[in-house]
Design a protein around this motif. Structure first.
Motif, PDB file in Angstrom:
ATOM      1  N   THR A 270     -79.321 -85.056 -41.377  1.00  0.00           N
ATOM      2  CA  THR A 270     -80.357 -85.235 -40.368  1.00  0.00           C
ATOM      3  C   THR A 270     -81.134 -83.938 -40.239  1.00  0.00           C
ATOM      4  O   THR A 270     -80.569 -82.913 -39.888  1.00  0.00           O
ATOM      5  N   VAL A 271     -82.380 -83.983 -40.616  1.00  0.00           N
ATOM      6  CA  VAL A 271     -83.227 -82.804 -40.441  1.00  0.00           C
ATOM      7  C   VAL A 271     -84.446 -83.235 -39.645  1.00  0.00           C
ATOM      8  O   VAL A 271     -85.162 -84.147 -40.029  1.00  0.00           O
ATOM      9  N   TRP A 272     -84.625 -82.578 -38.505  1.00  0.00           N
ATOM     10  CA  TRP A 272     -85.754 -82.964 -37.643  1.00  0.00           C
ATOM     11  C   TRP A 272     -86.791 -81.854 -37.560  1.00  0.00           C
ATOM     12  O   TRP A 272     -87.507 -81.725 -36.580  1.00  0.00           O
ATOM     13  N   ILE A 273     -86.823 -81.035 -38.577  1.00  0.00           N
ATOM     14  CA  ILE A 273     -87.780 -79.939 -38.535  1.00  0.00           C
ATOM     15  C   ILE A 273     -89.199 -80.477 -38.508  1.00  0.00           C
ATOM     16  O   ILE A 273     -90.035 -80.038 -37.743  1.00  0.00           O
ATOM     17  N   LEU A 278     -87.742 -86.815 -37.089  1.00  0.00           N
ATOM     18  CA  LEU A 278     -87.275 -87.261 -35.776  1.00  0.00           C
ATOM     19  C   LEU A 278     -87.845 -88.631 -35.454  1.00  0.00           C
ATOM     20  O   LEU A 278     -87.138 -89.538 -35.003  1.00  0.00           O
ATOM     21  N   THR A 312     -75.037 -84.206 -33.034  1.00  0.00           N
ATOM     22  CA  THR A 312     -74.979 -82.753 -33.081  1.00  0.00           C
ATOM     23  C   THR A 312     -76.324 -82.164 -32.706  1.00  0.00           C
ATOM     24  O   THR A 312     -76.400 -81.193 -31.960  1.00  0.00           O
ATOM     25  N   LEU A 313     -77.389 -82.774 -33.218  1.00  0.00           N
ATOM     26  CA  LEU A 313     -78.703 -82.225 -32.905  1.00  0.00           C
ATOM     27  C   LEU A 313     -79.051 -82.420 -31.432  1.00  0.00           C
ATOM     28  O   LEU A 313     -79.633 -81.547 -30.807  1.00  0.00           O
ATOM     29  N   PHE A 315     -77.250 -82.334 -28.932  1.00  0.00           N
ATOM     30  CA  PHE A 315     -76.631 -81.316 -28.100  1.00  0.00           C
ATOM     31  C   PHE A 315     -77.491 -80.068 -28.038  1.00  0.00           C
ATOM     32  O   PHE A 315     -77.473 -79.323 -27.085  1.00  0.00           O
ATOM     33  N   MET A 316     -78.229 -79.859 -29.089  1.00  0.00           N
ATOM     34  CA  MET A 316     -79.017 -78.638 -29.144  1.00  0.00           C
ATOM     35  C   MET A 316     -80.330 -78.779 -28.382  1.00  0.00           C
ATOM     36  O   MET A 316     -80.961 -77.811 -28.049  1.00  0.00           O
ATOM     37  N   PHE A 317     -80.731 -79.999 -28.201  1.00  0.00           N
ATOM     38  CA  PHE A 317     -81.990 -80.198 -27.499  1.00  0.00           C
ATOM     39  C   PHE A 317     -81.789 -79.979 -26.018  1.00  0.00           C
ATOM     40  O   PHE A 317     -80.981 -80.650 -25.396  1.00  0.00           O
ATOM     41  N   SER A 318     -82.511 -79.066 -25.460  1.00  0.00           N
ATOM     42  CA  SER A 318     -82.333 -78.856 -24.040  1.00  0.00           C
ATOM     43  C   SER A 318     -83.428 -79.562 -23.251  1.00  0.00           C
ATOM     44  O   SER A 318     -83.308 -79.771 -22.067  1.00  0.00           O
ATOM     45  N   ARG A 319     -84.486 -79.882 -23.926  1.00  0.00           N
ATOM     46  CA  ARG A 319     -85.563 -80.513 -23.169  1.00  0.00           C
ATOM     47  C   ARG A 319     -85.979 -81.835 -23.803  1.00  0.00           C
ATOM     48  O   ARG A 319     -87.148 -82.090 -24.005  1.00  0.00           O
ATOM     49  N   LEU A 320     -85.024 -82.600 -24.101  1.00  0.00           N
ATOM     50  CA  LEU A 320     -85.344 -83.847 -24.765  1.00  0.00           C
ATOM     51  C   LEU A 320     -85.681 -84.888 -23.701  1.00  0.00           C
ATOM     52  O   LEU A 320     -84.818 -85.399 -23.026  1.00  0.00           O
ATOM     53  N   MET A 322     -87.372 -87.719 -24.141  1.00  0.00           N
ATOM     54  CA  MET A 322     -87.602 -89.092 -24.545  1.00  0.00           C
ATOM     55  C   MET A 322     -86.561 -90.038 -23.959  1.00  0.00           C
ATOM     56  O   MET A 322     -86.809 -91.205 -23.799  1.00  0.00           O
TER      57      MET A 322
ATOM     58  N   LYS B  49     -89.020 -78.932 -28.498  1.00  0.00           N
ATOM     59  CA  LYS B  49     -87.712 -78.317 -28.717  1.00  0.00           C
ATOM     60  C   LYS B  49     -87.655 -76.957 -28.055  1.00  0.00           C
ATOM     61  O   LYS B  49     -88.664 -76.289 -27.890  1.00  0.00           O
ATOM     62  N   THR B  53     -83.143 -74.561 -30.231  1.00  0.00           N
ATOM     63  CA  THR B  53     -83.127 -75.680 -31.166  1.00  0.00           C
ATOM     64  C   THR B  53     -83.873 -75.325 -32.456  1.00  0.00           C
ATOM     65  O   THR B  53     -83.397 -75.593 -33.561  1.00  0.00           O
ATOM     66  N   GLU B  57     -82.094 -75.235 -36.075  1.00  0.00           N
ATOM     67  CA  GLU B  57     -82.585 -76.135 -37.117  1.00  0.00           C
ATOM     68  C   GLU B  57     -83.007 -75.377 -38.367  1.00  0.00           C
ATOM     69  O   GLU B  57     -82.657 -75.734 -39.487  1.00  0.00           O
ATOM     70  N   ALA B 106     -72.579 -77.962 -32.511  1.00  0.00           N
ATOM     71  CA  ALA B 106     -72.571 -79.005 -31.489  1.00  0.00           C
ATOM     72  C   ALA B 106     -71.607 -78.623 -30.375  1.00  0.00           C
ATOM     73  O   ALA B 106     -71.870 -78.854 -29.196  1.00  0.00           O
TER      74      ALA B 106
END
Lengths: 338, 714
Positions: A270-273, A278, A312-313, A315-320, A322, B49, B53, B57, B106
């Motif tokens: 999963t790459v959302w760069i 995404l 996993t991703l 968790f890294m998003f702090s301002r998601l 959606m 993001k 993040t 990434e 994670a």
């Protein structure tokens, strides 16, 4: 004189003629035609001075353009011949040295090849699969008990006696010919060892004109020249294996070896760069979510697949943000499904 | 030459302090799909993001590319820093995977905005990174132990990539100084340790990440020497795609990568229309791949690619227009034929945009076993195939094909050389032999060393055994043209024979004996001989000789190999000299045999055979003694008292020629054994053809020597 010698002994070598003084000039490009070389030589004129550096530079250019860089074993012989002492004119001759490895492989003993060339075993062409090689050599059979040294097998202008001698030799069975024939028919290569941790392969090579040859290619020295074969020292006879790794009907193969960890493109990463990454993933879930409750199974399947990388991703998003907008109650409920 | 470059070890230090939770302000539109749907849908708001993040990434992208291209020996140690440092993996090879790192990340989670900013710093991570660089890797350890006296060739160098949000240039300088001091400190400690090594060279790469729309507080700075041990460079980058591009460039610079764009890839496209019906069309796509830059060596040398920058890492260039990529054109593969290309290099690849549809289509196509040739676009219009993409065991390689002139052009055909005119090579047999001698990977196990030879040596030994006797042409051999010999020929080359194998070999021999008795024809080549070729008897003699030659090359292998030879010697028909004698005997007994003619053979041959036979007989004798012990209690053994038939048989070694039946041999063997157990009657011993002459002494007394029946006094 030199050309005469070469014409006699090294008919298959390529020679070019470069004249130089303060400038350099390619008089004859690489060729096997020694007459042309002779002719060009006799037409040489005198120039102003000797400037070796320019000449060497020129030679390097000529060689690279003609043959490319990928001939690391081709040492370039350079010889300077003094033609005329008065004007100090040099002719530089370069030749790609004897490519043909004249191998005499002892009859009946496949493993006792000269010099120190041992066959380790055989591998299908599909399994060895166009390996990178550092050099290629023509393997020429040599008559047994005969002093045939640098005589390349014949071109047309051979003297009579030599032809008959060659014909004689042609009738004596030679291992190279047998090996070549079987390698060709079976579509295999013979893995050979040249020294400690240095390997190569013998194979049949056909050129466009139905001519075919035994060739030897050498791998980069090292214990594991091809990752898909693994360490060569760990390659053993199939008789050692509990069951034939090629299957009873040759339907399988123990090669290539699989790496322990899959490469990124061989797994679902999963790459959302890029935004598109995404978006695609979110849409996949949304699309399936809309079909709920009917297509629950499909939905679960998609979510499971996607969420493996997503959680996993996420968790890294702090301002998601959606999450609140999604038709599905929340991403978390998706996660709960798993 | 020192081993292990700076790129052997890379320590990532990613800032996890509260300020990294700030938004990158690059928005990601999530509503692409729903727009067209209209009606009753609440549109998805764009998301953005955090700096954290983005940093995670992009650093993971760096790792992904690195692991794809260098699965081994290029190691990453990932460290996260907030109020303390968190080391997410070790230098060990098995810890090197994006999957491991993702799971660890994670667990770390996003930065906690509530944490006290005062105790949080990226410094903790930098200190940990220096400490970590002092730790030796398994590769360094191995090299040090194997090199021993030249262990000083093992260097300890490394790189620290720090992703942070710095306050100012002064802040950056403070970070550099701190790293420098820590190196000095740690080097002192490392000097006295086995598991640590002083750092000889460290490259610090500071990447300052700031949100979009803001001005940077930190200025870019090219690589400079802080000290003889430390160099430092600063990259000031906007979060989001700029950061991604930057790290993509860095991974290329750090690991000597280059980019190739495959163009003109035909791909079926699924167009999604309103009701999810889809139409298939085809379009051409481009896919960018990264790989070691040596795959472009040919271009650099020939000057077709301008190398903009070869002092890597020095120049800071504008983010745009930096793409340096070689374009190669896809050539749709025609067949699936297996071909051996002349390939001068093979390099692992990693797609730049791994999960884009074109990328995954290309990689899946290759992973399914197809190969694709790549054409070099040339202005002249000539078509030059310069590369090939192919996968081996789930790994895709870019192969460099030789596209320059070959020095081996127009070589003479092998049929023009020595041995080229021979037409009856055993090509098929040798092919079969090659199949039997194919190789297979043997898993490395600790006890392989104990068990002796490495697999490759065993393979060589097997080849040697298999080829001890291997005639190259059909007309040179009889036995290898006979189906009946196959079981024995296949077994005798084995390193060791089982009791069952031995039995099979013996059966093969008995079968041959049977063939001879029935006078079956042999596939003896008539090439080179006039007329009809050798007579049947002679044919069998040749066959037995050859079989003996084959087996003899293996007798040293084991006692059972020897017994196969014994069996052959015991069973085979005798050399011509004895044929003669047999004939005389036959006149009297008149068996069904046909007339035989004299065979002229040079005496040398005869005497050789004779001596071999005697030798064999001697050894056989020894063996049979042992054998008889086993057999004597058998209910099948002949009645000991029934000596009459036995007498006939005792003479068998002398008289019997040719066809010997299994029963005859067996009884013969037993008889010989039994006969040793009692004293034979003197009359029988001296009998001729089972007839003892009576009153011999009378003749002797008369001074006459009347031995007439060939009972010779040799």
């Amino acid at each position: 004189m030199l050309f005469e010698h070469m014409a006699t002994n090294y008919r298959l070598e390529f020679t070019s003629l470069v004249a130089f003084s303060s400038l350099w000039e390619l008089l004859v490009p690489f060729t096997r035609d020694y007459n042309t070389l002779q002719e060009a030589l006799s037409n040489l004129e005198d120039y102003d001075k000797t400037c070796l550096e320019a000449a060497l530079h020129g030679v390097s250019n000529v060689v690279q353009q003609e043959w490319g860089h990928a001939c690391p074993t081709q040492v370039i012989y350079q010889a300077m011949i003094l033609i005329d002492l008065d004007v100090l004119l040099y002719v530089l001759y370069t030749a790609i040295p004897h490519q043909a490895v004249n191998e005499y492989i002892k009859l009946n003993y496949v493993t006792n090849c000269v010099p120190d060339l041992e066959i380790v075993g055989f591998i299908e062409i599909g399994d060895i699969s166009s390996p990178p090689v550092m050099s290629r050599h023509l393997v020429l059979p040599i008559a047994v008990n005969k002093e045939v040294d640098d005589v390349g097998p014949g071109t047309t202008e051979e003297p009579e006696e030599e032809t008959s001698a060659n014909q004689q030799a042609g009738k004596v069975p030679n291992f190279c010919v047998l090996l070549h024939g079987s390698l060709k028919v079976e579509g295999m290569v013979a893995l050979v060892q040249l020294g400690p941790e240095w390997y190569g392969m013998l194979y049949s090579q056909a050129d466009s004109k139905k001519k075919s040859n035994l060739m030897m290619s050498l791998f980069e020295p090292g214990p594991e020249p091809l990752p898909w074969l693994g360490k060569v020292s760990q390659l053993g006879p199939i008789s050692d294996a509990a069951e034939n790794p090629y299957g009873e009907d040759d339907s399988k193969s123990p090669f290539p070896l699989q790496p322990k960890i899959k490469r990124s493109y061989a797994q679902n990463v999963t790459v959302w760069i890029k935004a598109s990454g995404l978006q695609t993933d979110v849409q996949k879930i949304l699309r399936n979510a809309r079909k709920l409750p009917e297509k629950t199974q499909t939905f679960y399947k998609v979510v499971t697949r996607e969420s493996a990388g997503m959680d996993t991703l996420l968790f890294m998003f702090s301002r998601l943000k959606m999450v609140e907008n999604m038709e599905v109650e929340s991403i978390h409920s998706i996660m709960d499904v798993n | 030459m020192k081993m292990f470059s700076v790129s052997h070890k890379t320590a990532f230090v990613v800032d996890h302090c509260p300020y990294m939770a700030e938004s990158s302000r690059q928005q990601v539109e999530c509503d692409v799909l729903t727009k067209s749907r209209g009606q009753g849908m609440i549109p998805l708001a764009p998301v953005s993001k955090s700096l954290w993040t983005c940093a995670v990434e992009c650093s993971m992208e760096y790792c992904r590319i690195l692991y794809d291209v260098y699965p081994l020996k290029k190691l990453i140690n990932y460290i996260v820093s907030d109020s303390e440092f968190h080391i997410l993996n070790s230098w060990r090879q098995e810890d090197q995977s994006t999957h491991e790192l993702m799971s660890a990340l994670a667990a770390v989670g996003p930065p906690n905005p509530q944490e006290d900013p005062e105790c949080c710093s990226v410094l903790h991570g930098l200190v940990a990174a220096v400490e970590s660089l002092c730790k030796i890797t398994e590769y360094q350890h191995e090299a040090r132990t194997t090199l021993m006296d030249t262990a000083d060739r093992v260097a300890n160098r490394g790189r620290i990539i720090c992703l942070t949000n710095a306050k100012s240039d002064t802040h950056v300088r403070m970070l550099e100084d701190c790293v420098q001091e820590t190196i000095l400190e740690q080097n002192k400690m490392a000097a006295g340790s086995d598991r640590l090594m002083p750092i000889q060279q460290c490259e610090l790469v500071l990447v300052h990440i700031f949100p979009q729309g803001e001005d940077t507080l930190v200025s870019d700075r090219p690589k400079k020497e802080v000290s003889s041990l430390l160099t430092s460079q600063v990259h000031s980058v906007r979060a989001g795609r700029h950061l991604a591009t930057k790290l993509n460039i860095l991974v290329q610079q750090h690991f000597d990568l280059a980019s190739t764009t495959i163009t003109n890839i035909p791909m079926k496209v699924r167009l999604l229309s309103s009701e999810e019906q889809h139409a298939n069309t085809s379009a051409n796509y481009d896919v960018e791949l990264l790989h070691h830059r040596d795959a472009h060596l040919e271009f650099f040398k020939s000057g077709e690619v301008l190398r903009i920058n070869n002092n890597l890492g020095l120049a800071i260039k504008p983010l745009h227009g930096l793409k340096e990529t070689v374009t190669l054109k896809w050539c749709t593969p025609r067949t699936n034929s297996v071909e051996l290309h002349y390939c001068t290099g093979a390099y692992r690849i990693s797609p730049t945009d791994v999960n884009s549809r074109p990328s995954s289509c290309l990689t899946n196509f290759l992973l399914n076993g197809r190969s694709v040739l790549l054409e070099q676009p040339r202005k002249s219009g000539s078509k030059v195939i310069s590369h090939m993409l192919s996968s081996h065991g789930g790994e895709i390689f870019l192969h460099v094909l030789n596209s320059t002139r070959s020095t081996l052009e127009d070589p003479p055909s092998i049929s023009e050389g020595c041995g080229g005119r021979v037409t009856d090579y055993r090509i098929t047999d040798f092919g079969e032999f090659m199949r039997e001698n194919r190789l297979t990977p043997v898993p490395e196990s600790p006890d392989t060393e104990a068990s002796g030879k490495p697999p490759a040596e065993r393979a060589k030994a097997q080849l040697e055994r298999y080829t001890r006797y291997w005639p190259m042409i059909i007309s040179q051999t009889t036995i290898f043209n006979m189906q009946a010999v196959v079981p024995l020929a296949n077994l005798i080359v084995k390193e060791s024979l089982s009791e069952e194998d031995l039995l099979t070999c013996q059966k093969t021999v008995y079968n041959l004996v049977d063939m001879e008795r029935k006078n079956d024809p042999l596939p003896i080549s008539t090439v080179g001989s006039r007329g009809k070729g050798p007579k049947r008897d002679e044919q069998y003699r040749i066959m037995w000789n050859e079989l003996e030659t084959l087996v003899k090359t293996h007798v040293a292998g084991s006692e059972r190999h020897q017994r196969v030879l014994d069996c052959i010697i015991a069973c085979r028909s005798k050399p011509p000299e004895e044929e003669e004698r047999k004939k005389r005997g036959r006149k009297r007994e008149d068996k069904e045999d046909k007339a035989e003619k004299n065979i002229n053979k040079d005496s040398e041959d005869k005497s050789w055979q004779e001596s071999e036979r005697l030798k064999g007989a001697l050894e056989r004798g020894k063996e049979e003694q042992g054998e008889s012990e086993v057999i004597k209690d058998s209910p099948d053994s002949p009645e000991p008292l029934n000596k009459k038939p036995r007498l006939e048989e005792i003479q068998l070694p002398e008289k019997a020629k040719g066809p010997v039946s299994l029963l005859t041999m067996w009884t013969n063997r037993i008889t010989v054994a039994n006969s040793r157990k009692h004293q034979e009657f003197a009359g029988r011993i001296s009998s001729v053809n089972n007839k003892a002459e009576l009153y011999q002494h009378l003749k002797d007394e008369n001074g006459m020597d009347l031995h007439e029946n060939g009972k010779a006094t040799r």
